[in-house]
Scaffold this motif. Structure first.
Motif, short mmCIF file in Angstrom:
data_model
loop_
_atom_site.label_atom_id
_atom_site.label_comp_id
_atom_site.label_asym_id
_atom_site.label_seq_id
_atom_site.Cartn_x
_atom_site.Cartn_y
_atom_site.Cartn_z
N ARG A 1 0.84 -1.20 0.00
CA ARG A 1 0.00 0.00 0.00
C ARG A 1 0.87 1.26 0.00
NH1 ARG A 1 -2.86 -3.10 -1.56
NH2 ARG A 1 -4.87 -3.86 -0.77
N SER B 1 1.59 5.09 1.03
CA SER B 1 1.23 5.91 2.18
C SER B 1 0.29 7.04 1.76
CB SER B 1 2.49 6.51 2.82
OG SER B 1 3.09 7.44 1.95
N SER B 2 -0.46 7.54 2.72
CA SER B 2 -1.42 8.61 2.43
C SER B 2 -0.71 9.87 1.93
CB SER B 2 -2.25 8.93 3.69
OG SER B 2 -1.39 9.32 4.76
N GLN B 3 0.52 10.08 2.38
CA GLN B 3 1.28 11.26 1.94
C GLN B 3 1.51 11.24 0.43
OE1 GLN B 3 5.75 11.92 2.27
NE2 GLN B 3 5.03 12.98 4.13
N ARG B 4 1.63 10.04 -0.13
CA ARG B 4 1.95 9.90 -1.54
C ARG B 4 0.78 9.42 -2.40
NH1 ARG B 4 7.30 10.15 -2.80
NH2 ARG B 4 8.79 10.18 -1.08
N ALA B 5 -0.35 9.10 -1.77
CA ALA B 5 -1.45 8.49 -2.51
C ALA B 5 -1.94 9.35 -3.66
CB ALA B 5 -2.59 8.16 -1.55
N ASP B 6 -2.09 10.65 -3.43
CA ASP B 6 -2.56 11.55 -4.48
C ASP B 6 -1.50 12.59 -4.84
OD1 ASP B 6 -2.64 12.94 -2.10
OD2 ASP B 6 -4.50 14.01 -2.57
#
Length: 385
Positions: A146, A148-153
């Motif tokens: 998965r 990370s949320s920092q890099r998701a978008d």
């Protein structure tokens, strides 16, 4: 892991650790100090370290064994690689969050805007080539991994910021996704794109240029020819220290078809000079642009029908080569009409080593970008088409 498997792993670990301990004691006991030495200058420690390394060949065995256990039992490698399915490897930089990543992102965006202003002062147009992460283009091989949320978008946020700053940046992700059926666009065991992926990006960038800018000089024909095909064990396999004992566990090498681009009116040859002395385009970037294996600079020449000067560098990220170019004699004496800046998305929240640059100049770049941003907001300037 099941409980018996965990016990087996611990037993193997303790067994190998005991063997390593016994072997290391042999190396220590066999050491003889030189006749003359000083404890203060560090020569004794260096001499002992050299002797110990020579008497400890099992170190390679230990490295290979534990790398094999981590790879086979846990599907893991050394920090730096993420192991996907079907022998696909990904850079951990595309997944993991970065400490102070939001601040680094703001700083890098300020530098990007400041670079744009520096170029504009010399009437140089900037075209930003945001290279999407390999994991974003090929998520089907990630398995349970998965982002990370920092890099998701991150890719979308990066595009939104530069478009709001009126910087040209075509959506390369959409273009590559639309062409995945044509062939492999990123290497399976390497961080980088294939020559096909590089060529598709070069074509998209050239179409963007042709819609908005008439390049100086007469169009020049360039031809790209296949040279050789060879196996390539990509850079990400360096995080799997399995060779030489367990080399067969490594993923199968990629098959890299290499290409070479030359001016059509030349006889050929890697060292031949391009005919057009007026070079309207400069390229700055990372190893995606610097490494001739991908032929990105050659593909740009062919699709733009213009020569270019390539200032990309390996292992420096996208920021440092750009700042070097801005301070170069070439830029001062003969600025190009167009500058293409290849910038992988994963570098946006990462800090760059700017110690070699004048901090006042860096601060000035960021300050210029803030002033320009306020002016752009006040005038409600629409995004670059």
């Amino acid at each position: 892991m099941t409980r018996p498997l965990r016990k087996l792993y611990v037993a193997l670990f303790l067994g190998v650790l005991s063997l390593l301990l016994l072997w290391s004691l042999r190396g220590v006991l066999s050491y003889q100090a030189p006749n003359q030495f000083s404890v203060l200058d560090g020569n004794l420690a260096t001499n002992f370290e050299s002797h110990y390394d020579k008497q400890f060949p099992i170190k390679q065995l230990g490295t290979n064994v534990w790398a094999a256990l981590d790879y086979v039992l846990f599907n893991e490698g050394r920090p730096g690689v993420v192991i996907g399915q079907h022998d696909w490897l990904y850079s951990a930089e595309e997944f993991n969050p970065v400490a102070d990543g939001r601040q680094h992102q703001r700083d890098n965006l300020a530098l990007i805007r400041g670079v744009r202003e520096q170029l504009a002062q010399r009437n140089v147009r900037l075209l930003l080539a945001i290279v999407p992460a390999k994991a974003r283009l090929y998520p089907e091989y990630l398995g349970d991994q998965r982002i990370s949320s920092q890099r998701a978008d991150l890719y979308q946020r990066f595009h939104r910021e530069v478009r709001n700053a009126d910087i040209a940046a075509p959506d390369l992700l959409a273009s590559l996704q639309a062409e995945k059926s044509r062939g492999q666009l990123f290497l399976r065991t390497d961080t980088h794109w294939t020559p096909l992926g590089a060529d598709l990006v070069a074509r998209q960038l050239s179409e963007t240029v042709n819609r908005s800018l008439a390049l100086n000089g007469e169009p020049q024909a360039f031809v790209t020819e296949a040279t050789q095909q060879q196996p390539l064990l990509g850079d990400l396999t360096s995080f799997l220290p399995l060779a030489p004992l367990f080399e067969r566990l490594l993923p199968e090498p990629d098959q890299l078809q290499q290409y070479q681009t030359r001016a059509a009116d030349q006889a050929g040859g890697a060292d031949a000079l391009f005919a057009d002395s007026d070079i309207p385009v400069a390229l700055v970037g990372t190893s995606y642009s610097a490494n001739p294996n991908w032929n990105f600079a050659g593909a740009l020449r062919q699709h733009l029908q213009r020569d270019l000067s390539n200032h990309a560098e390996d292992g420096q990220g996208p920021i440092v080569p750009m700042l070097k170019y801005l301070q170069s004699d070439e830029f001062a004496d003969a600025p190009p009409q167009l500058l293409i800046w290849e910038f992988p998305e994963r570098y946006l929240p990462m800090a760059s080593d700017l110690d070699d640059f004048d901090p006042d100049w860096i601060a000035e770049l960021k300050n210029d970008s803030r002033q320009q941003r306020l002016a752009t907001t006040a005038s409600r300037c629409p995004p670059y088409p």
